[in-house]
Write a protein that holds these residues in place. Sequence first.
Motif, PDB file in Angstrom:
ATOM      1  N   GLU A 148      37.379  37.711  36.572  1.00  0.00           N
ATOM      2  CA  GLU A 148      37.482  38.019  37.998  1.00  0.00           C
ATOM      3  C   GLU A 148      36.191  37.642  38.724  1.00  0.00           C
ATOM      4  OE1 GLU A 148      38.173  41.894  40.841  1.00  0.00           O
ATOM      5  OE2 GLU A 148      38.952  41.941  38.784  1.00  0.00           O
ATOM      6  N   GLN A 149      35.051  37.930  38.091  1.00  0.00           N
ATOM      7  CA  GLN A 149      33.773  37.591  38.705  1.00  0.00           C
ATOM      8  C   GLN A 149      33.599  36.086  38.814  1.00  0.00           C
ATOM      9  OE1 GLN A 149      31.590  39.845  40.097  1.00  0.00           O
ATOM     10  NE2 GLN A 149      30.777  37.960  40.959  1.00  0.00           N
ATOM     11  N   LEU A 150      33.995  35.352  37.766  1.00  0.00           N
ATOM     12  CA  LEU A 150      33.910  33.887  37.818  1.00  0.00           C
ATOM     13  C   LEU A 150      34.749  33.330  38.963  1.00  0.00           C
ATOM     14  CD1 LEU A 150      34.131  32.909  34.049  1.00  0.00           C
ATOM     15  CD2 LEU A 150      32.246  32.379  35.587  1.00  0.00           C
ATOM     16  N   LEU A 151      35.972  33.827  39.094  1.00  0.00           N
ATOM     17  CA  LEU A 151      36.835  33.360  40.177  1.00  0.00           C
ATOM     18  C   LEU A 151      36.255  33.723  41.539  1.00  0.00           C
ATOM     19  CD1 LEU A 151      40.331  34.170  38.651  1.00  0.00           C
ATOM     20  CD2 LEU A 151      39.232  31.937  38.847  1.00  0.00           C
ATOM     21  N   ASN A 152      35.694  34.915  41.652  1.00  0.00           N
ATOM     22  CA  ASN A 152      35.064  35.311  42.910  1.00  0.00           C
ATOM     23  C   ASN A 152      33.841  34.449  43.211  1.00  0.00           C
ATOM     24  OD1 ASN A 152      36.815  37.354  43.754  1.00  0.00           O
ATOM     25  ND2 ASN A 152      35.785  38.886  42.501  1.00  0.00           N
ATOM     26  N   ASP A 153      33.048  34.178  42.169  1.00  0.00           N
ATOM     27  CA  ASP A 153      31.858  33.345  42.354  1.00  0.00           C
ATOM     28  C   ASP A 153      32.227  31.937  42.825  1.00  0.00           C
ATOM     29  OD1 ASP A 153      30.311  35.451  41.588  1.00  0.00           O
ATOM     30  OD2 ASP A 153      29.852  34.677  39.580  1.00  0.00           O
ATOM     31  N   MET A 154      33.379  31.451  42.354  1.00  0.00           N
ATOM     32  CA  MET A 154      33.821  30.119  42.753  1.00  0.00           C
ATOM     33  C   MET A 154      34.620  30.161  44.052  1.00  0.00           C
ATOM     34  SD  MET A 154      34.788  28.300  39.130  1.00  0.00           S
ATOM     35  CE  MET A 154      36.180  29.341  38.817  1.00  0.00           C
ATOM     36  N   GLU A 155      34.743  31.360  44.617  1.00  0.00           N
ATOM     37  CA  GLU A 155      35.456  31.577  45.875  1.00  0.00           C
ATOM     38  C   GLU A 155      36.908  31.143  45.799  1.00  0.00           C
ATOM     39  OE1 GLU A 155      33.183  29.864  49.033  1.00  0.00           O
ATOM     40  OE2 GLU A 155      31.562  31.278  48.774  1.00  0.00           O
ATOM     41  N   ILE A 156      37.490  31.214  44.604  1.00  0.00           N
ATOM     42  CA  ILE A 156      38.895  30.852  44.449  1.00  0.00           C
ATOM     43  C   ILE A 156      39.781  31.974  45.003  1.00  0.00           C
ATOM     44  CG2 ILE A 156      40.731  30.541  42.725  1.00  0.00           C
ATOM     45  CD1 ILE A 156      38.745  28.878  41.128  1.00  0.00           C
ATOM     46  N   ILE A 157      39.375  33.210  44.767  1.00  0.00           N
ATOM     47  CA  ILE A 157      40.193  34.332  45.209  1.00  0.00           C
ATOM     48  C   ILE A 157      39.987  34.628  46.694  1.00  0.00           C
ATOM     49  CG2 ILE A 157      40.514  36.832  44.966  1.00  0.00           C
ATOM     50  CD1 ILE A 157      40.105  36.494  41.999  1.00  0.00           C
ATOM     51  N   SER A 158      38.780  34.468  47.184  1.00  0.00           N
ATOM     52  CA  SER A 158      38.479  34.892  48.552  1.00  0.00           C
ATOM     53  C   SER A 158      38.511  33.747  49.561  1.00  0.00           C
ATOM     54  CB  SER A 158      37.104  35.571  48.567  1.00  0.00           C
ATOM     55  OG  SER A 158      36.120  34.663  48.120  1.00  0.00           O
ATOM     56  N   PHE A 159      39.151  32.628  49.244  1.00  0.00           N
ATOM     57  CA  PHE A 159      39.170  31.506  50.179  1.00  0.00           C
ATOM     58  C   PHE A 159      40.113  31.782  51.349  1.00  0.00           C
ATOM     59  CE2 PHE A 159      42.778  30.648  47.546  1.00  0.00           C
ATOM     60  CZ  PHE A 159      43.682  29.994  48.359  1.00  0.00           C
ATOM     61  N   GLU A 160      39.876  31.110  52.467  1.00  0.00           N
ATOM     62  CA  GLU A 160      40.731  31.242  53.656  1.00  0.00           C
ATOM     63  C   GLU A 160      41.994  30.414  53.453  1.00  0.00           C
ATOM     64  OE1 GLU A 160      40.230  33.105  56.408  1.00  0.00           O
ATOM     65  OE2 GLU A 160      38.425  33.923  55.464  1.00  0.00           O
ATOM     66  N   GLY A 161      43.070  30.857  54.036  1.00  0.00           N
ATOM     67  CA  GLY A 161      44.318  30.094  53.925  1.00  0.00           C
ATOM     68  C   GLY A 161      45.077  30.512  52.698  1.00  0.00           C
ATOM     69  N   GLY A 162      45.659  29.584  52.025  1.00  0.00           N
ATOM     70  CA  GLY A 162      46.419  29.888  50.827  1.00  0.00           C
ATOM     71  C   GLY A 162      47.905  29.736  51.063  1.00  0.00           C
ATOM     72  N   TYR A 163      48.676  30.197  50.109  1.00  0.00           N
ATOM     73  CA  TYR A 163      50.121  30.042  50.149  1.00  0.00           C
ATOM     74  C   TYR A 163      50.780  31.401  50.011  1.00  0.00           C
ATOM     75  CZ  TYR A 163      48.984  25.166  49.342  1.00  0.00           C
ATOM     76  OH  TYR A 163      48.476  23.906  49.457  1.00  0.00           O
ATOM     77  N   ASN A 164      51.803  31.636  50.790  1.00  0.00           N
ATOM     78  CA  ASN A 164      52.571  32.867  50.673  1.00  0.00           C
ATOM     79  C   ASN A 164      53.498  32.785  49.472  1.00  0.00           C
ATOM     80  OD1 ASN A 164      51.516  34.047  52.995  1.00  0.00           O
ATOM     81  ND2 ASN A 164      53.052  33.070  54.302  1.00  0.00           N
TER      82      ASN A 164
END
Length: 193
Positions: A143-159
């Motif tokens: 989870e920290q790795l994904l957060n560090d890479m801003e994969i989880i907290s990026f703007e936009g995305g798909y519903n």
Amino acid sequence: ADFSKTNRFVSTAEKSITELGLNNSNTNVLQPNDIIISARGTVGAMAQLTVPMAFNQSCYGLRANKLVDSAYLFYALKSVVQSLREGAIGSKFKAITTADLQTLKIPLPPIEIQREIVAACEAVDAEYESTRMSIEEYRRRIEQLLNDMEIISFEGGYNLSDSGIFNLSIGKRILDTQLVPDGEVPVYSANVF
């Protein structure tokens, strides 16, 4: 909410009552080392208490006498609790009765043997807990790795409703009579998406 599938001991409860409420109710108070078993809903969830606790009509309390080590009673019950779950009855909420518990049988070796069994079970529990903690640590790292890479907290995305990418469905009702012990297809329940 107070019972855990992995923890043997329970020290706190989501709800509590005052001393006045306790004195003016029909509840009983279990003592440290007593065992509590859920009787309704999540039938057969168990814990061993570390502090005195009152309990409601959805639970049963067990106290070992001098012939039974409390920890042994916990592990012995844990090994047969599945039969309680399987025998639970009720259309809206599954439940077990006092009679179900009274007819339950556990082996009763001499107290010295009981304590040896407890030591062996506690060693397995400690190994399990260590492994579980390692798994949780690895999950936190991912989870920290994904957060560090801003994969989880990026703007936009798909519903998830975007049918070009996802297929979202809900299961259909399956009757208890349609379930078989060694069926070929596992069934997830509790309204899992």
